[in-house]
Design a protein around this motif. Structure first.
Motif, mmCIF file in Angstrom:
data_model
loop_
_atom_site.group_PDB
_atom_site.id
_atom_site.type_symbol
_atom_site.label_atom_id
_atom_site.label_comp_id
_atom_site.label_asym_id
_atom_site.label_seq_id
_atom_site.Cartn_x
_atom_site.Cartn_y
_atom_site.Cartn_z
ATOM 1 N N SER A 192 -28.993 72.018 52.256
ATOM 2 C CA SER A 192 -29.621 72.561 51.053
ATOM 3 C C SER A 192 -29.127 73.974 50.761
ATOM 4 C CB SER A 192 -31.144 72.541 51.175
ATOM 5 O OG SER A 192 -31.568 73.306 52.265
ATOM 6 N N PHE A 193 -28.873 74.766 51.802
ATOM 7 C CA PHE A 193 -28.312 76.102 51.600
ATOM 8 C C PHE A 193 -26.935 76.023 50.947
ATOM 9 C CE2 PHE A 193 -25.563 79.527 53.197
ATOM 10 C CZ PHE A 193 -26.201 80.618 52.621
ATOM 11 N N ALA A 194 -26.081 75.151 51.478
ATOM 12 C CA ALA A 194 -24.741 74.996 50.915
ATOM 13 C C ALA A 194 -24.814 74.476 49.479
ATOM 14 C CB ALA A 194 -23.909 74.065 51.782
ATOM 15 N N GLY A 195 -25.726 73.560 49.220
ATOM 16 C CA GLY A 195 -25.905 73.059 47.854
ATOM 17 C C GLY A 195 -26.331 74.144 46.897
ATOM 18 N N GLY A 196 -27.227 75.016 47.347
ATOM 19 C CA GLY A 196 -27.655 76.141 46.521
ATOM 20 C C GLY A 196 -26.533 77.121 46.253
ATOM 21 N N VAL A 197 -25.727 77.392 47.273
ATOM 22 C CA VAL A 197 -24.592 78.309 47.110
ATOM 23 C C VAL A 197 -23.572 77.717 46.141
ATOM 24 C CG1 VAL A 197 -22.635 79.358 48.300
ATOM 25 C CG2 VAL A 197 -24.888 79.456 49.326
ATOM 26 N N ILE A 198 -23.306 76.423 46.271
ATOM 27 C CA ILE A 198 -22.361 75.766 45.364
ATOM 28 C C ILE A 198 -22.906 75.773 43.940
ATOM 29 C CG2 ILE A 198 -21.300 73.552 44.776
ATOM 30 C CD1 ILE A 198 -21.067 73.034 47.804
ATOM 31 N N GLY A 199 -24.183 75.472 43.787
ATOM 32 C CA GLY A 199 -24.797 75.492 42.453
ATOM 33 C C GLY A 199 -24.746 76.867 41.810
ATOM 34 N N LEU A 200 -25.069 77.887 42.579
ATOM 35 C CA LEU A 200 -24.993 79.255 42.068
ATOM 36 C C LEU A 200 -23.558 79.620 41.706
ATOM 37 C CD1 LEU A 200 -26.429 81.950 41.517
ATOM 38 C CD2 LEU A 200 -25.981 82.563 43.897
ATOM 39 N N GLY A 201 -22.618 79.177 42.522
ATOM 40 C CA GLY A 201 -21.213 79.444 42.242
ATOM 41 C C GLY A 201 -20.746 78.804 40.952
ATOM 42 N N VAL A 202 -21.192 77.573 40.717
ATOM 43 C CA VAL A 202 -20.811 76.889 39.481
ATOM 44 C C VAL A 202 -21.401 77.603 38.273
ATOM 45 C CG1 VAL A 202 -21.127 74.751 38.169
ATOM 46 C CG2 VAL A 202 -20.442 74.654 40.564
ATOM 47 N N VAL A 203 -22.662 77.989 38.368
ATOM 48 C CA VAL A 203 -23.303 78.703 37.256
ATOM 49 C C VAL A 203 -22.592 80.025 36.989
ATOM 50 C CG1 VAL A 203 -25.425 79.881 36.545
ATOM 51 C CG2 VAL A 203 -25.534 77.597 37.534
ATOM 52 N N LEU A 204 -22.311 80.776 38.031
ATOM 53 C CA LEU A 204 -21.608 82.046 37.844
ATOM 54 C C LEU A 204 -20.196 81.837 37.319
ATOM 55 C CD1 LEU A 204 -22.688 84.146 40.955
ATOM 56 C CD2 LEU A 204 -23.354 84.483 38.586
ATOM 57 N N GLY A 205 -19.543 80.785 37.775
ATOM 58 C CA GLY A 205 -18.192 80.496 37.302
ATOM 59 C C GLY A 205 -18.158 80.187 35.814
ATOM 60 N N VAL A 206 -19.099 79.357 35.381
ATOM 61 C CA VAL A 206 -19.139 78.976 33.957
ATOM 62 C C VAL A 206 -19.512 80.165 33.082
ATOM 63 C CG1 VAL A 206 -20.368 77.556 32.268
ATOM 64 C CG2 VAL A 206 -19.574 76.547 34.406
ATOM 65 N N THR A 207 -20.558 80.891 33.472
ATOM 66 C CA THR A 207 -20.958 82.036 32.652
ATOM 67 C C THR A 207 -19.963 83.186 32.770
ATOM 68 O OG1 THR A 207 -22.370 82.888 34.430
ATOM 69 C CG2 THR A 207 -23.405 81.481 32.770
ATOM 70 N N GLY A 208 -19.298 83.284 33.894
ATOM 71 C CA GLY A 208 -18.326 84.364 34.085
ATOM 72 C C GLY A 208 -17.116 84.237 33.179
ATOM 73 N N TRP A 209 -16.639 83.009 32.981
ATOM 74 C CA TRP A 209 -15.488 82.828 32.097
ATOM 75 C C TRP A 209 -15.851 83.135 30.656
ATOM 76 C CZ3 TRP A 209 -11.111 83.421 34.009
ATOM 77 C CH2 TRP A 209 -10.753 82.882 35.239
ATOM 78 N N ARG A 210 -17.130 82.959 30.300
ATOM 79 C CA ARG A 210 -17.548 83.208 28.932
ATOM 80 C C ARG A 210 -17.913 84.672 28.701
ATOM 81 N NH1 ARG A 210 -21.987 79.669 27.024
ATOM 82 N NH2 ARG A 210 -20.975 79.883 25.008
ATOM 83 N N ALA A 211 -18.391 85.354 29.736
ATOM 84 C CA ALA A 211 -18.911 86.703 29.545
ATOM 85 C C ALA A 211 -18.020 87.774 30.183
ATOM 86 C CB ALA A 211 -20.324 86.799 30.118
#
Length: 54
Positions: free
Chosen positions: A5-24
């Protein structure tokens, strides 16, 4: 909280930051990519208990 669950949370946070990071703001996307890589490495190297593999 287990390793999975920790790894899943880290991956999920990474995906969110990756998507918003390319836009912002591009450096945020690199942090997101790094978190995804860390999450995948944690999943790949998690300890499965004694006697359950090499």
């Amino acid at each position: 909280m287990g390793v999975k669950s920790f790894a899943g949370g880290v991956i999920g946070l990474g995906v969110v930051l990756g998507v918003t990071g390319w836009r912002a703001w591009n450096p945020v996307a690199f942090v997101g990519l790094a978190l995804v890589v860390v999450g995948v490495v944690v999943l790949a190297t998690r300890h499965r208990g004694p006697g359950t593999g090499a």
